[in-house]
Design an enzyme around this catalytic site. Structure first.
Site, mmCIF file in Angstrom:
data_model
loop_
_atom_site.group_PDB
_atom_site.id
_atom_site.type_symbol
_atom_site.label_atom_id
_atom_site.label_comp_id
_atom_site.label_asym_id
_atom_site.label_seq_id
_atom_site.Cartn_x
_atom_site.Cartn_y
_atom_site.Cartn_z
ATOM 1 N N HIS A 1 -29.333 2.642 28.965
ATOM 2 C CA HIS A 1 -29.356 1.273 28.427
ATOM 3 C C HIS A 1 -29.646 1.318 26.920
ATOM 4 C CE1 HIS A 1 -30.627 -3.107 29.671
ATOM 5 N NE2 HIS A 1 -29.505 -3.079 28.980
ATOM 6 N N HIS B 1 -33.959 7.190 37.629
ATOM 7 C CA HIS B 1 -34.408 5.837 37.255
ATOM 8 C C HIS B 1 -34.643 5.748 35.743
ATOM 9 C CE1 HIS B 1 -36.794 2.046 37.988
ATOM 10 N NE2 HIS B 1 -37.294 2.412 36.820
ATOM 11 N N GLU B 2 -35.473 6.664 35.226
ATOM 12 C CA GLU B 2 -35.783 6.619 33.795
ATOM 13 C C GLU B 2 -34.541 6.902 32.953
ATOM 14 O OE1 GLU B 2 -38.353 5.232 32.856
ATOM 15 O OE2 GLU B 2 -39.379 5.291 34.782
ATOM 16 N N HIS C 1 -32.690 3.720 32.368
ATOM 17 C CA HIS C 1 -33.232 3.011 31.200
ATOM 18 C C HIS C 1 -32.726 3.669 29.920
ATOM 19 C CE1 HIS C 1 -35.954 0.229 33.103
ATOM 20 N NE2 HIS C 1 -36.719 1.158 33.642
#
Length: 674
Positions: A471, A464-465, A468
């Site tokens: 991104h 998940h992290e 990010h």
């Protein structure tokens, strides 16, 4: 003269920075930034996009760099002195921010450019930046009369202090609690690795026996495996009552003051509530749409959640003659039921998820999808020995990003997991300046006999992290104010949540899930069971997540001036989502850092909102192959690299060819068949 934060630096000079450097550096950087702003505001040249809007976006670069280092350390490696400095500089930064927003000469120039935007032939990115800058002024008081501007400044200064204090109280509460166990039977049910970690923790603090704390790697295994119900109750109440003890670390008044000031600020700016103010700049647009979205999902999830709760209750009664299921029973009996139904638990899976292997796996997946190569390097300064540093390259060996990874808990680090940045990506003077991105998590530490072995939940958190992180790393925009994760808040979770999907796929797991001792790949039956158990108690999990969004809206979509009892307000909000009996000593709001310290006020719903997007996006991969290069390229080109350059729905439609549908989420959650 000898302040390392004021000398030009590319990577943060951690080894040279002392606490006494921070405040003088921030003060000087504010003054430098102020000069840049004044030069824009007082220019005699006709206002243009370049000399006003672009100049504004590129201003204050040194201040951004210095404050990034400072506030990142305040989250990941803080101490009393840093926290004190944070309390001192936050109001100053808030005041400077207001000096910009409330600068009439500057706003006149911005408005002059905005008023002629249709004649300027701007690119979509330039149009977005112009819109963002104009709204940054108009939505934050530029049009207010002087006395209201003064009040706005007072509110913002006060809010900056209160939100910091809220977070400091939560961290202090987490750090001060210890459950010291000296009798081995008290650890019954706990796996050997967890016992060893608890013994190591006790030893590191000069104590005999075992220590259990409120840090997730200590707290969660105890709640999941410890058979001593009274100790689970004790720990659960300690966790649930952070900031709720009517002492110097109590957060109840902070919450009432934060919500009242946010409401007053919104009203001052002409909005009905703080939520109305926030959501104007979100995909969801209004509190009414958010509430409709949450209630729609609630109506689908609640029947499933109630059935699951009843099943869990009957199971606990049958197993241990438990008459009433309490909150401290949830994780324990869920884990037992999961083992019974699927013959699968974290202890079976953890040997296949050695931290280093999972990191290598997520890097391999990023390589297969986006052509990235991660090279660990040892010449970049770090703020703690636990931190790993990487240089990231594309398939043509072009430098893409610097990546910091910090994975273990410690006393100076707040709980949870997050992505942050030390330097944004942007293009200036025809040079594409690449970003410095960081992932910070709190995973189980290695012990004397075992490496760091992750639970499956920790594996999905890492992915998940890292989403990010991608991104931020793959950002490819001109302006720093639109780069990377500078997107609508309910869009920011799409790249992170979509990455979690690869954790459930055989093709992906086979790349990294090997036994840490034997090197054997994860058995196919385990992969099947991971898949099968993915929707286990999903109704209850969905209900819990929805309850947090509803609680957030209950604080921020109304006039809070009549609220005097934090706990009573919370109970009212949870009325439709509560399954377990209330525990009088606990209150979630008083440690709900996402909405009272982080940026999620009126935005917690966005996790579920983004789940609709991520399920729909991953369905596209599934239809065409989870490592399909064409679709990965589309995701990279239209989502990951574009930041906030255009309306997120337009970017999503460009990737997917249409708007997202709800069905893939309902199907993935197992809620369609209910």
């Amino acid at each position: 003269m000898n302040n390392p934060l004021l000398a030009p630096f590319d990577t943060a000079p951690f080894s040279k920075i002392k606490n006494e450097h921070f405040k003088p550096a921030i003060l000087q950087a504010i003054e430098e930034a102020r000069k840049e702003i004044d030069a824009i505001a007082q220019s005699v040249d006709k206002p243009t996009f370049k000399n006003t809007i672009a100049a504004l976006d590129f201003s204050g670069e040194q201040l951004d760099r210095v404050t990034s280092v400072f506030f990142n350390l305040n989250s990941a490696e803080t101490n009393d002195e840093i926290q004190k400095i944070a309390q001192e500089v936050s109001p100053l930064l808030s005041e400077f921010s207001n000096d910009i927003i409330l600068n009439e000469s500057l706003f006149k120039r911005v408005k002059a450019v905005y008023d002629q935007k249709d004649q300027l032939h701007l690119t979509p990115e330039e149009q977005t930046l112009l819109d963002k800058k104009y709204k940054g002024f108009s939505r934050n008081g530029a049009n207010l009369p002087e006395e209201k501007k003064k009040r706005l400044r007072e509110i913002d200064a006060e809010l900056s202090k209160l939100t910091l204090q809220f977070g400091q109280n939560v961290l202090a509460e987490t750090n001060k609690y210890e459950m010291h166990l000296t009798e081995e039977p008290d650890l019954n049910g706990l796996p050997e690795g967890e016992k060893e970690a608890a013994a190591d923790l006790a030893k590191s603090k000069g104590k005999s026996g075992w220590l259990i704390t409120l840090d997730y790697p200590s707290y969660i295994p105890f709640m999941k495996y410890a058979s001593n119900r009274n100790l689970r109750k004790q720990l659960s109440i300690a966790f649930g009552s952070k900031g709720f003890h009517k002492d110097e670390l109590d957060n109840q008044d902070n919450i009432l003051n934060i919500t009242r000031l946010r409401y007053e600020r919104a009203k001052l700016l002409g909005y009905k509530s703080h939520a109305h103010y926030v959501l104007e700049e979100r995909m969801a647009e209004t509190p009414e749409k958010v509430e409709e979205f949450l209630n729609n999902l609630l109506s689908m999830a609640k029947p499933a959640a109630e059935r699951e709760y009843k099943q869990l209750e009957e199971f606990a009664k049958e197993l241990d003659n438990i008459d009433r299921l309490e909150k401290w029973d949830s994780a324990y009996y869920s884990e037992k039921l999961k083992q019974k139904l699927f013959d699968l638990d974290d202890e079976k899976l953890k040997p296949y998820f050695k931290l280093e292997n999972v990191i290598a796996g997520v890097f391999k997946i990023a390589e297969k999808l986006f052509g990235l190569r991660f090279e660990e390097v040892f010449d970049i300064e770090k703020y703690h020995a636990d931190v790993k540093t990487y240089r990231v390259y594309d398939e043509d060996s072009n430098f893409i990003s610097l990546f910091y990874a910090d994975f273990h808990p410690r006393s100076g680090k707040r709980g949870g997991a997050w992505m942050t940045s030390y330097k944004p990506q942007y293009v200036r003077n025809e040079k594409n300046v690449r970003p410095h991105i960081s992932n910070v998590c709190n995973f189980t530490k290695p012990t004397a006999s075992k490496p760091s072995l992750l639970t499956f939940n920790e594996v999905t958190t890492l992915f998940h992290e890292f989403g990010h992180g991608l991104h931020g790393m793959l950002a490819n925009t001109v302006y720093p104010g639109l780069s990377g994760t500078s997107v609508y808040w309910d869009f920011v979770e799409l790249p992170s949540q979509v990455m979690e999907n690869w954790c459930y796929e055989k093709e992906a797991l086979e790349l990294f899930a090997t036994h840490y001792e034997t090197g054997e790949p994860i058995p196919m039956e385990y992969i099947t069971k991971i898949k099968e158990s993915a929707t286990f108690l999903e109704g209850m999990a969905t209900l819990r997540q929805l309850s947090f969004g509803i609680l957030d809206m209950s604080w921020h979509s109304v006039d809070p001036s009549g609220i005097t009892d934090v706990k009573a307000q919370e109970q009212k909000a949870f009325k439709e989502t509560d399954l377990f009996p209330d525990v009088a000593q606990t209150c979630m709001s008083t440690s709900f850092s996402h909405i009272f310290q982080g940026g999620y006020s009126s935005g917690y719903y966005s996790y579920k909102w983004a789940e609709v997007l991520d399920a729909d996006a991953f369905a596209y991969f599934k239809e065409n192959g989870i490592f399909n290069k064409d679709i990965a390229d589309k995701f990279k080109s239209h989502i990951l690299s574009q930041g906030g350059t255009e309306n997120p729905m337009e970017l999503y439609k460009r990737f997917r060819g249409r708007e997202p549908k709800l069905e893939p989420l309902l199907e993935r959650a197992g809620l369609l068949k209910n």
